[in-house]
Write a protein that holds these residues in place. Structure first.
Motif, mmCIF file in Angstrom:
data_model
loop_
_atom_site.group_PDB
_atom_site.id
_atom_site.type_symbol
_atom_site.label_atom_id
_atom_site.label_comp_id
_atom_site.label_asym_id
_atom_site.label_seq_id
_atom_site.Cartn_x
_atom_site.Cartn_y
_atom_site.Cartn_z
ATOM 1 N N SER A 52 24.151 45.629 46.247
ATOM 2 C CA SER A 52 25.437 44.965 46.093
ATOM 3 C C SER A 52 25.859 44.337 47.411
ATOM 4 C CB SER A 52 26.515 45.965 45.619
ATOM 5 O OG SER A 52 27.698 45.286 45.279
ATOM 6 N N ARG A 53 26.849 43.460 47.338
ATOM 7 C CA ARG A 53 27.464 42.875 48.522
ATOM 8 C C ARG A 53 28.806 42.292 48.101
ATOM 9 N NH1 ARG A 53 23.148 39.836 46.944
ATOM 10 N NH2 ARG A 53 23.548 37.693 46.299
ATOM 11 N N PHE A 54 29.638 41.989 49.067
ATOM 12 C CA PHE A 54 30.944 41.429 48.776
ATOM 13 C C PHE A 54 30.816 40.004 48.226
ATOM 14 C CE2 PHE A 54 32.100 44.828 51.608
ATOM 15 C CZ PHE A 54 33.349 45.240 51.166
ATOM 16 N N TYR A 55 31.679 39.689 47.250
ATOM 17 C CA TYR A 55 31.786 38.329 46.711
ATOM 18 C C TYR A 55 30.449 37.845 46.144
ATOM 19 C CZ TYR A 55 34.893 34.215 46.531
ATOM 20 O OH TYR A 55 35.735 33.205 46.130
ATOM 21 N N ARG A 56 29.691 38.758 45.562
ATOM 22 C CA ARG A 56 28.384 38.407 45.000
ATOM 23 C C ARG A 56 28.572 37.473 43.803
ATOM 24 N NH1 ARG A 56 24.107 42.899 42.628
ATOM 25 N NH2 ARG A 56 22.385 41.479 42.157
ATOM 26 N N ALA A 101 40.383 43.699 45.546
ATOM 27 C CA ALA A 101 41.573 44.022 46.333
ATOM 28 C C ALA A 101 41.850 42.941 47.375
ATOM 29 C CB ALA A 101 41.398 45.382 47.006
ATOM 30 N N LEU A 102 40.799 42.447 48.026
ATOM 31 C CA LEU A 102 40.969 41.377 49.009
ATOM 32 C C LEU A 102 41.447 40.087 48.360
ATOM 33 C CD1 LEU A 102 37.776 42.007 51.173
ATOM 34 C CD2 LEU A 102 40.148 42.315 51.903
ATOM 35 N N MET A 103 40.975 39.837 47.160
ATOM 36 C CA MET A 103 41.373 38.628 46.446
ATOM 37 C C MET A 103 42.882 38.610 46.204
ATOM 38 S SD MET A 103 39.804 37.238 42.849
ATOM 39 C CE MET A 103 38.203 36.944 43.592
ATOM 40 N N PHE A 104 43.443 39.763 45.861
ATOM 41 C CA PHE A 104 44.889 39.839 45.637
ATOM 42 C C PHE A 104 45.667 39.818 46.950
ATOM 43 C CE2 PHE A 104 43.598 41.147 41.425
ATOM 44 C CZ PHE A 104 44.630 40.706 40.613
ATOM 45 N N ALA A 105 45.104 40.410 47.997
ATOM 46 C CA ALA A 105 45.824 40.496 49.264
ATOM 47 C C ALA A 105 45.724 39.222 50.091
ATOM 48 C CB ALA A 105 45.283 41.672 50.076
ATOM 49 N N LEU A 106 44.548 38.585 50.114
ATOM 50 C CA LEU A 106 44.298 37.466 51.013
ATOM 51 C C LEU A 106 43.919 36.175 50.311
ATOM 52 C CD1 LEU A 106 42.208 39.375 53.716
ATOM 53 C CD2 LEU A 106 44.658 38.875 53.757
ATOM 54 N N GLY A 107 43.572 36.263 49.035
ATOM 55 C CA GLY A 107 43.117 35.082 48.303
ATOM 56 C C GLY A 107 44.221 34.436 47.497
ATOM 57 N N ASP A 108 43.824 33.724 46.450
ATOM 58 C CA ASP A 108 44.767 32.973 45.626
ATOM 59 C C ASP A 108 45.088 33.669 44.313
ATOM 60 O OD1 ASP A 108 44.902 30.893 47.495
ATOM 61 O OD2 ASP A 108 43.094 29.949 46.686
ATOM 62 N N ALA A 109 44.770 34.960 44.221
ATOM 63 C CA ALA A 109 45.146 35.700 43.020
ATOM 64 C C ALA A 109 46.661 35.744 42.909
ATOM 65 C CB ALA A 109 44.585 37.119 43.083
ATOM 66 N N PRO A 110 47.211 35.863 41.681
ATOM 67 C CA PRO A 110 48.672 35.835 41.492
ATOM 68 C C PRO A 110 49.376 36.880 42.345
ATOM 69 C CG PRO A 110 47.530 35.750 39.393
ATOM 70 C CD PRO A 110 46.484 36.041 40.417
ATOM 71 N N LYS A 111 50.429 36.469 43.031
ATOM 72 C CA LYS A 111 51.170 37.378 43.894
ATOM 73 C C LYS A 111 52.290 38.098 43.148
ATOM 74 C CE LYS A 111 48.838 36.317 47.606
ATOM 75 N NZ LYS A 111 47.492 36.165 47.121
ATOM 76 N N ASN A 112 52.575 37.661 41.926
ATOM 77 C CA ASN A 112 53.636 38.307 41.147
ATOM 78 C C ASN A 112 53.110 39.447 40.294
ATOM 79 O OD1 ASN A 112 52.155 36.646 39.469
ATOM 80 N ND2 ASN A 112 53.903 36.121 38.163
ATOM 81 N N LEU A 140 28.724 41.213 54.108
ATOM 82 C CA LEU A 140 29.926 40.379 54.159
ATOM 83 C C LEU A 140 29.620 38.886 54.202
ATOM 84 C CD1 LEU A 140 30.949 43.235 55.098
ATOM 85 C CD2 LEU A 140 32.481 42.031 56.644
ATOM 86 N N ARG A 141 28.349 38.520 54.176
ATOM 87 C CA ARG A 141 27.989 37.130 54.486
ATOM 88 C C ARG A 141 28.527 36.111 53.487
ATOM 89 N NH1 ARG A 141 22.912 39.267 52.654
ATOM 90 N NH2 ARG A 141 22.116 38.152 50.809
ATOM 91 N N GLU A 142 28.840 36.525 52.252
ATOM 92 C CA GLU A 142 29.348 35.578 51.260
ATOM 93 C C GLU A 142 30.872 35.575 51.166
ATOM 94 O OE1 GLU A 142 27.142 35.334 47.475
ATOM 95 O OE2 GLU A 142 25.718 36.734 48.355
ATOM 96 N N LEU A 143 31.529 36.460 51.902
ATOM 97 C CA LEU A 143 32.990 36.509 51.850
ATOM 98 C C LEU A 143 33.606 35.241 52.436
ATOM 99 C CD1 LEU A 143 34.230 40.055 52.959
ATOM 100 C CD2 LEU A 143 34.714 38.901 50.795
ATOM 101 N N PRO A 144 34.723 34.750 51.875
ATOM 102 C CA PRO A 144 35.459 33.679 52.552
ATOM 103 C C PRO A 144 35.790 34.092 53.985
ATOM 104 C CG PRO A 144 36.323 34.018 50.342
ATOM 105 C CD PRO A 144 35.331 35.119 50.580
ATOM 106 N N VAL A 145 35.699 33.167 54.909
ATOM 107 C CA VAL A 145 35.815 33.479 56.338
ATOM 108 C C VAL A 145 37.126 34.185 56.656
ATOM 109 C CG1 VAL A 145 35.960 32.472 58.639
ATOM 110 C CG2 VAL A 145 34.281 31.601 57.009
#
Length: 240
Positions: A52-56, A101-112, A140-145
């Motif tokens: 496995s890896r992040f953002y696979r 979890a990162l997608m909700f905290a740092l990405g564009d997932a809905p904040k509401n 971590l190589r595929e994670l958004p910077v």
């Protein structure tokens, strides 16, 4: 079939196990399995694959983040809820649920809408690794910077900061035998059941997965996977 590297790993582990038990060959090991039921648990562990890896599969994550999570959040709002219930089945070392979890905290997932992420796996050793949340740089190589700022360097590893771990709850559970309680807006069952299990088991699990997803919810498979049969209650949105 079709997984030579995986088979090679399993055979290598079996050879080590035979050596540890001072057994001559697989026929001796089979005799041991027939005499000692506890050894089946050892064999089961030798056959698990935890790659496995992040953002696979980046395209799948982008589609989920931009299109589907807003849709699920809107459906939750209609029900008067501000929380998405998510199940990651087969969490390996935690990369998949932590990516969410990162997608909700740092990405564009809905904040509401807050995520409640349950992650299950049959291997207790993987649970310990996931809770530690430290990974090699290659994971971590595929994670958004910009998401990489959530990790702290520790020697040759990158450890996820505690604040980003909090939405994830881990549970040791074998999907062949047990399912978590409750129903879910989103279930991720990727690169496990519909890759490594035999078809009769896949059919049973697919039916049970359909039952734990709320109406309008989503089942996400691996990018190269498909369901073994038509499953009542599920309609295909994308190939995966």
């Amino acid at each position: 079939a079709g997984f030579r590297r995986v088979r090679g790993q399993v055979c290598k582990r079996l050879r080590r196990r035979l050596a540890a038990l001072s057994l001559k060959d697989l026929s001796d090991y089979r005799a041991l399995l027939e005499a000692d039921t506890a050894e089946w648990r050892q064999l089961d562990g030798l056959c698990r694959v935890s790659i496995s890896r992040f953002y696979r599969d980046q395209g799948v994550w982008r589609w989920l983040e931009r299109d589907l999570l807003p849709q699920l959040a809107a459906q939750a709002a209609v029900r008067g809820e501000n929380r998405l219930r998510i199940w990651s089945a087969g969490f390996a070392s935690g990369e998949e649920p932590y990516t969410l979890a990162l997608m909700f905290a740092l990405g564009d997932a809905p904040k509401n809408c807050k995520p409640g992420i349950l992650a299950t796996d049959a291997d207790p050793h993987l649970l310990a690794r996931a809770r530690r949340a430290c990974y090699p740089g290659s994971s971590l190589r595929e994670l958004p910077v910009k998401w990489r700022a959530a990790f702290e360097r520790s020697d040759d590893e990158f450890c996820l900061s505690p604040e980003y771990r909090s939405p994830v709850r881990f549970l040791v559970q074998d999907i062949r035998q047990d399912f978590p309680d409750g129903r879910f807006d989103l279930v991720l069952c990727r690169n496990l059941v519909f890759t490594y299990f035999q078809a009769p088991i896949q059919v049973v699990i697919a039916g049970r997965l359909a039952e734990v997803i709320v109406p309008g919810g989503l089942l996400l498979l691996g990018s190269h996977e498909s369901l073994p049969t038509v499953v009542p209650g599920l309609a295909q949105e994308r190939p995966w």
